[in-house]
Scaffold this active site. Structure first.
Site, mmCIF file in Angstrom:
data_model
loop_
_atom_site.group_PDB
_atom_site.id
_atom_site.type_symbol
_atom_site.label_atom_id
_atom_site.label_comp_id
_atom_site.label_asym_id
_atom_site.label_seq_id
_atom_site.Cartn_x
_atom_site.Cartn_y
_atom_site.Cartn_z
ATOM 1 N N SER A 91 2.360 -7.096 -0.827
ATOM 2 C CA SER A 91 3.278 -7.917 -0.045
ATOM 3 C C SER A 91 2.627 -8.365 1.252
ATOM 4 C CB SER A 91 4.572 -7.143 0.212
ATOM 5 O OG SER A 91 4.717 -6.843 1.577
ATOM 6 N N LYS A 92 2.980 -9.599 1.638
ATOM 7 C CA LYS A 92 2.392 -10.165 2.852
ATOM 8 C C LYS A 92 2.758 -9.329 4.072
ATOM 9 C CE LYS A 92 2.784 -14.917 1.397
ATOM 10 N NZ LYS A 92 3.103 -16.285 1.724
ATOM 11 N N ARG A 93 3.936 -8.734 4.019
ATOM 12 C CA ARG A 93 4.379 -8.011 5.199
ATOM 13 C C ARG A 93 3.813 -6.603 5.269
ATOM 14 N NH1 ARG A 93 10.094 -8.581 4.471
ATOM 15 N NH2 ARG A 93 9.331 -9.954 2.835
ATOM 16 N N LYS A 94 3.714 -5.948 4.105
ATOM 17 C CA LYS A 94 3.335 -4.534 4.132
ATOM 18 C C LYS A 94 1.853 -4.272 3.937
ATOM 19 C CE LYS A 94 7.648 -2.889 2.211
ATOM 20 N NZ LYS A 94 7.875 -3.095 0.789
ATOM 21 N N VAL B 87 -3.342 -8.429 3.650
ATOM 22 C CA VAL B 87 -3.693 -9.475 2.694
ATOM 23 C C VAL B 87 -4.280 -10.722 3.353
ATOM 24 C CG1 VAL B 87 -2.056 -8.773 0.908
ATOM 25 C CG2 VAL B 87 -1.325 -10.392 2.673
#
Ligand code: GLU
Ligand code: ZN
Length: 487
Positions: free
Chosen positions: A253-256, A259
């Site tokens: 995920s982009k948030r976690k 990346v």
């Protein structure tokens, strides 16, 4: 393949350039280069609110940093431009009009409230939500009334129940039950096209031969095949890449997860060639055990049907290993130059500028240990700045204070008397000193190494003496003696 290979990535500039987009770009790039085709960048920026300049810059710079320049797209232009959808908005309208004319699409006057109520009612009955088709068969009078009342309208595409099937270059035969889609929106009430529409139109106008993208677009592909048929387009060939998962098999995920190519990789000291190599293996394999590939080797070896269908696992340890490998392939000079920018300590930065050759010698000693360019700062600091450490670190595991003190004192004497600091002189001198003291070599060498580096892990004592030099080494060993003898 007779026709020209034309592939594209179509990023929406709504966030940082990330691993998933980089992989899509890479596979498209490799496919294009392999067949002497064109690699195109088209910016899907129709969603004005979420569009962000920084993110576009980050994506384009990231592509170039990884070594993927594009044949058509932003900055370079090309025969099928403009390459920003924002500048192509006028192009989509006639296609929408054509679909409405042919009764393949219609205006939907439903309000957000009406649509939500419909959805809730369906969910209440445990049915999958889909548009009821309310506006599909409005009479002329009803349409008139809505228009008179000034109701805004979106445009919906008519989906008849049917099975959509296509041959995916990666997944083989794929089938979708279109009756689950409902009549979907292709144009918003403000006149802007939805992604499914502008994307399929542009792929046609830009003569895209193959659409290679992530599996998350499978349903879009089915919808776009229906749209292409209705618009009289020949569909490109499709290939869908598997998901990228974390090691624990959770979704990346982009948030976690880290990346972002620029923030999480470039800025941390990863090399572009290592990342490219690593990303290529997220889904693709050569069919052999081989893991190391340069960009050119990837171009030569890449086969789209060797992209797998099961999720790719993002293994950070493996990426670090690979980065270390690529650092070792570089010359000392290249590592020094690339690594310098990661030195944040001003004092150290100045010292490095003042003694460029010494810097190279230090890099040569730690080269093999580096997994990240950013580790250079920590790894070479003690060469320039006297290390700080706990006196107890000087005592090797099976040694004791008395032996260590004696070892260090004798090391001062032996080193002071050396004529050169070459390995062939340093090594026998120190080993001889240990023998004279009747202690193990290891006890003496450990103490000397710590006196020089202040670390429990570092290059060996002989190599360190060679680089740090006689005078400074003697000073450091003397100060180690002082540390150990002052209670
Ligand atoms: N704008 C779409 C995205 O970023 C493009 C998908 C595609 O490759 O067609 O997901
Ligand atoms: Zn409606």
């Amino acid at each position: 393949m007779a026709e020209e290979i034309r592939v594209r990535i179509a990023p929406s500039p709504t966030g940082r350039f990330h691993i998933g987009t980089a992989r899509t770009a890479l596979f498209n790039y490799l496919f294009a280069k392999k067949f002497n085709g064109k690699f195109i960048v088209r910016v899907e920026d129709t969603d004005k609110e979420r569009h962000d300049e920084d993110s576009l810059k980050d994506i384009l710079e990231g592509l170039l940093w990884l070594g993927m320049s594009w044949d058509e797209g932003p900055e370079v232009g090309g025969p099928y431009g403009p390459y920003f959808q924002q500048e192509r908005l006028g192009l989509y309208e006639p296609f929408v009009a054509q679909l409405i004319d042919k009764k393949l699409a219609y205006r939907c006057y439903c309000t957000q409230e009406e649509l939500s109520a419909e959805r809730e009612a369906q969910q209440g009955k445990n049915a999958a939500p889909k548009y009821s088709g309310h506006c599909r068969n409005l009479t002329a009078t009803e349409i008139d009334q809505y228009e008179q009342a000034g109701r805004p309208s979106a445009v919906r595409f008519i989906v008849e129940p049917q099975v959509v099937s296509f041959d995916d270059l990666i997944k083989g035969k794929v089938e979708f039950d279109a009756s689950l889609f409902g009549d979907f929106v292709i144009q918003r009430s403000d006149g802007t096209p939805l992604f499914v529409l502008s994307n399929v139109i542009d792929d046609n106008l830009m003569k895209i031969s193959h659409v290679l993208r992530g599996e998350d677009h499978l349903v879009n592909t089915a919808k776009q095949i229906l749209l292409a048929e209705a618009l009289g387009f020949l569909s490109p060939q499709f290939g869908h890449f598997p998901m990228i998962l974390n090691k624990d098999r959770s979704k990346m995920s982009k948030r976690k997860n880290p990346v972002s190519i620029s923030d999480d990789y470039k800025a941390k000291g990863f090399l572009p060639d290592a990342l490219v190599n690593f990303i290529a293996l997220l889904g693709w394999n050569s069919g052999t055990e081989r893991e190391i590939f340069s960009m050119q080797e990837l171009i030569d070896e890449f086969e789209i049907n060797r992209v797998g269908t099961s999720p790719s696992i993002f293994d950070t340890e493996k990426l670090l290993w690979m980065n270390g490998y690529y650092i070792r392939q570089k010359s000392i000079g290249e590592v020094a130059e690339a690594g310098r920018v990661f030195i944040t300590n001003d004092e150290l930065q100045k010292a490095v500028t003042a003694k460029p050759d010494f810097f190279l010698n230090a890099i040569a000693l730690v080269h093999d240990r580096l997994k990240l360019l950013s580790e250079i700062e920590d790894q070479i600091e003690y060469f320039f700045i006297s290390p700080k450490y706990e006196p107890s670190l000087l005592i090797a595991k099976k040694s004791n204070e008395a032996n260590t003190l004696a070892a260090l004192k004798s090391a001062v004497k032996v080193v002071s008397e050396l004529k050169t600091m070459g390995l062939d002189e340093v090594e026998p001198a120190l080993r001889g000193a240990a023998e004279d003291l009747k202690i193990k070599d290891g006890e003496l060498l450990w103490a000397v190494r710590v006196a020089l580096s202040g670390r429990d892990a570092s290059p060996g004592a002989f190599e360190l003496l060679g680089v740090i030099g006689k005078e400074e080494s003697v000073n450091r060993i003397k100060s180690a003696i002082k540390k150990l003898s002052t209670p």
